[in-house]
Design an enzyme around this catalytic site. Structure first.
Site, PDB file in Angstrom:
ATOM      1  N   CYS A 129      -2.479   4.169   0.013  1.00 29.11           N
ATOM      2  CA  CYS A 129      -3.128   3.513   1.154  1.00 29.11           C
ATOM      3  C   CYS A 129      -2.499   3.862   2.499  1.00 29.11           C
ATOM      4  O   CYS A 129      -2.731   3.177   3.499  1.00 29.11           O
ATOM      5  CB  CYS A 129      -3.127   2.002   0.943  1.00 29.11           C
ATOM      6  SG  CYS A 129      -3.973   1.530  -0.582  1.00 29.11           S
ATOM      7  N   LYS A 194      -3.046  -9.955  -0.974  1.00 29.96           N
ATOM      8  CA  LYS A 194      -3.651  -9.028  -1.914  1.00 29.96           C
ATOM      9  C   LYS A 194      -2.622  -8.639  -2.961  1.00 29.96           C
ATOM     10  O   LYS A 194      -1.595  -8.043  -2.648  1.00 29.96           O
ATOM     11  CB  LYS A 194      -4.147  -7.789  -1.158  1.00 29.96           C
ATOM     12  CG  LYS A 194      -4.745  -6.731  -2.066  1.00 29.96           C
ATOM     13  CD  LYS A 194      -5.389  -5.623  -1.272  1.00 29.96           C
ATOM     14  CE  LYS A 194      -5.926  -4.544  -2.189  1.00 29.96           C
ATOM     15  NZ  LYS A 194      -6.559  -3.445  -1.448  1.00 29.96           N
ATOM     16  N   LYS A 247      -7.049 -12.139  -2.787  1.00 32.80           N
ATOM     17  CA  LYS A 247      -7.693 -11.174  -3.668  1.00 32.80           C
ATOM     18  C   LYS A 247      -6.761 -10.754  -4.783  1.00 32.80           C
ATOM     19  O   LYS A 247      -5.612 -10.475  -4.479  1.00 32.80           O
ATOM     20  CB  LYS A 247      -8.088  -9.958  -2.813  1.00 32.80           C
ATOM     21  CG  LYS A 247      -8.646  -8.784  -3.558  1.00 32.80           C
ATOM     22  CD  LYS A 247      -8.853  -7.649  -2.601  1.00 32.80           C
ATOM     23  CE  LYS A 247      -9.306  -6.452  -3.418  1.00 32.80           C
ATOM     24  NZ  LYS A 247      -9.061  -5.208  -2.764  1.00 32.80           N
TER      25      LYS A 247
HETATM   26  C1  PBG Z   1      -8.818  -0.473  -0.881  1.00 29.33           C
HETATM   27  C2  PBG Z   1      -9.464  -1.574  -1.642  1.00 29.33           C
HETATM   28  C3  PBG Z   1      -9.424  -1.842  -3.016  1.00 29.33           C
HETATM   29  C4  PBG Z   1     -10.303  -2.905  -3.243  1.00 29.33           C
HETATM   30  C5  PBG Z   1     -10.805  -3.277  -2.003  1.00 29.33           C
HETATM   31  N1  PBG Z   1     -10.269  -2.462  -1.031  1.00 29.33           N
HETATM   32  C6  PBG Z   1      -8.742  -1.139  -4.119  1.00 29.33           C
HETATM   33  C7  PBG Z   1      -7.281  -1.115  -4.236  1.00 29.33           C
HETATM   34  O1  PBG Z   1      -6.537  -1.756  -3.489  1.00 29.33           O
HETATM   35  O2  PBG Z   1      -6.836  -0.358  -5.110  1.00 29.33           O
HETATM   36  C8  PBG Z   1     -10.635  -3.498  -4.570  1.00 29.33           C
HETATM   37  C9  PBG Z   1     -11.996  -4.108  -4.672  1.00 29.33           C
HETATM   38  C10 PBG Z   1     -12.462  -4.354  -6.065  1.00 29.33           C
HETATM   39  O3  PBG Z   1     -11.749  -4.115  -7.058  1.00 29.33           O
HETATM   40  O4  PBG Z   1     -13.610  -4.808  -6.189  1.00 29.33           O
HETATM   41  N2  PBG Z   1      -7.451  -0.537  -0.788  1.00 29.33           N
END
Ligand code: PBG
Length: 327
Positions: A129, A194, A247
């Site tokens: 990221c 997150k 999340k």
């Molecule tokens: C991008 C991002 C992710 C998700 C949302 N934005 C993936 C991750 O962090 O690997 C996951 C969304 C989902 O699983 O529905 N960083």
């Protein structure tokens, strides 16, 4: 029998049950995530997420029409570029996939509200990221890239941005960039809390964003931690986040409740790809009733304190909320 309290009195028929419901939901609080990719005439199903699709920009208006018709008014855009490089420059270029999608979407469907996911993982060749230094993501050199990406989104028409990268200080960096450029009224929904989660598996297949080595544990949160959620939420609010997201959702209802109790901004919860895929799979096997499970899980997320729900079931839920099946 001499019973003064009979809780069953308030459950005895649908009228009284719906009158005393403690959790009220509204379709206006739903956000539907949608994937856009380069190309023409594309509407391809994501194999791990039945009934979810990747669209090319020209196919987007039809998808948006369906969304608007369902009663959902908020969309979260994810871009899938053709080319990737180590810094992820496809994320901020003027003719990037999200930027192009926004131009079309705002022109064809100005009645919807467009939020963009701000992250580099879909655009970097290594799938992390941010910028790498050795085998880890370098925090501080990633911040200007995220700020640049967010700015390019609002310049292309995004109504709100949602940074999902989990770098330290990125909300402040984006807020500063917006304010400097005349976008002081563009809000930021921070993916503040997150967790590093296996529930993102299907998404990474959908967006082609799995890290090519290692994992995201040096930037996303450890799921053993609860107090740290508050630390992240408060930091981001201090840096200027307008909305705080937790999340994933279902395994984190305790966290949603903690955050909702403590903060004075709206709380969003993202019911992620793995949650969707698990329900779909179980329903397909005939083990659970899909509609009932969608209603029950979504309600539990609102009940735990979420004001906003991001979910791949947004269209179905909007219907259930409108016809009173829930809410
Ligand atoms: C991008 C991002 C992710 C998700 C949302 N934005 C993936 C991750 O962090 O690997 C996951 C969304 C989902 O699983 O529905 N960083």
């Amino acid at each position: 029998m001499d019973l003064i309290d009979r809780p069953r009195r308030l459950r005895s028929n649908p009228f009284v049950r719906s009158m005393v419901r403690e959790t009220r939901m509204d379709a206006k609080s739903l956000v539907y995530p949608i994937f856009i990719k380069e190309g023409v005439g594309i509407k391809e199903e994501i194999s791990s997420m039945e009934n979810q699709f990747r669209y090319s920009v020209d196919m987007l208006p039809r998808a948006l029409e369906e969304i608007a018709k369902s009663g959902v008014q908020n969309v979260m855009l994810f871009g899938i570029p053709d080319k990737k490089d180590p810094s992820g420059c496809g994320a901020w270029i003027e003719d990037g996939i999200v930027q192009k999608a926004l131009q079309v979407a705002k022109r064809e469907f100005p009645e919807l509200y467009y939020i963009t996911d701000v992250c580099l993982c879909e655009y970097t060749s290594h799938g992390h990221c941010g910028m790498l230094k050795g085998n880890d993501v370098d925090n501080d050199s990633t911040l200007p890239l995220l700020a640049k990406t967010a700015l390019s989104h609002v310049q292309a028409g995004a109504d709100m941005v949602a940074p999902s990268d989990m770098m330290d200080g990125r909300i402040a960096a984006i807020r500063r960039e917006f304010d400097k450029n005349g976008y002081e009224n563009s809000p930021i929904m921070s993916y503040a809390v997150k967790y590093s989660s296996s529930f993102y598996g299907p998404f990474r297949e959908a967006a082609g964003s799995a890290p090519s080595f290692g994992d995201r544990k040096t930037y996303q949160m450890d799921y053993h931690n609860r107090k740290e959620a508050m630390k992240e939420a408060l930091l981001d609010i201090n840096e200027g986040a307008d909305i705080i997201m937790v999340k994933p959702a279902l395994s984190y209802l305790d966290i949603i409740r903690d955050v909702a109790n403590e903060v004075n901004v709206p709380v969003a919860a993202y019911s992620v790809s793995g949650e969707y895929a698990m329900i779909k799979a179980a329903a397909k096997m005939g083990f659970v009733d899909e509609e009932n499970i969608i209603c029950e899980t979504a309600t539990s997320i609102y009940r735990s304190g979420a004001n906003i729900l991001l979910t791949y079931y947004a269209k179905e839920l909007a219907q259930f909320m409108k016809n009173g099946r829930i809410g």
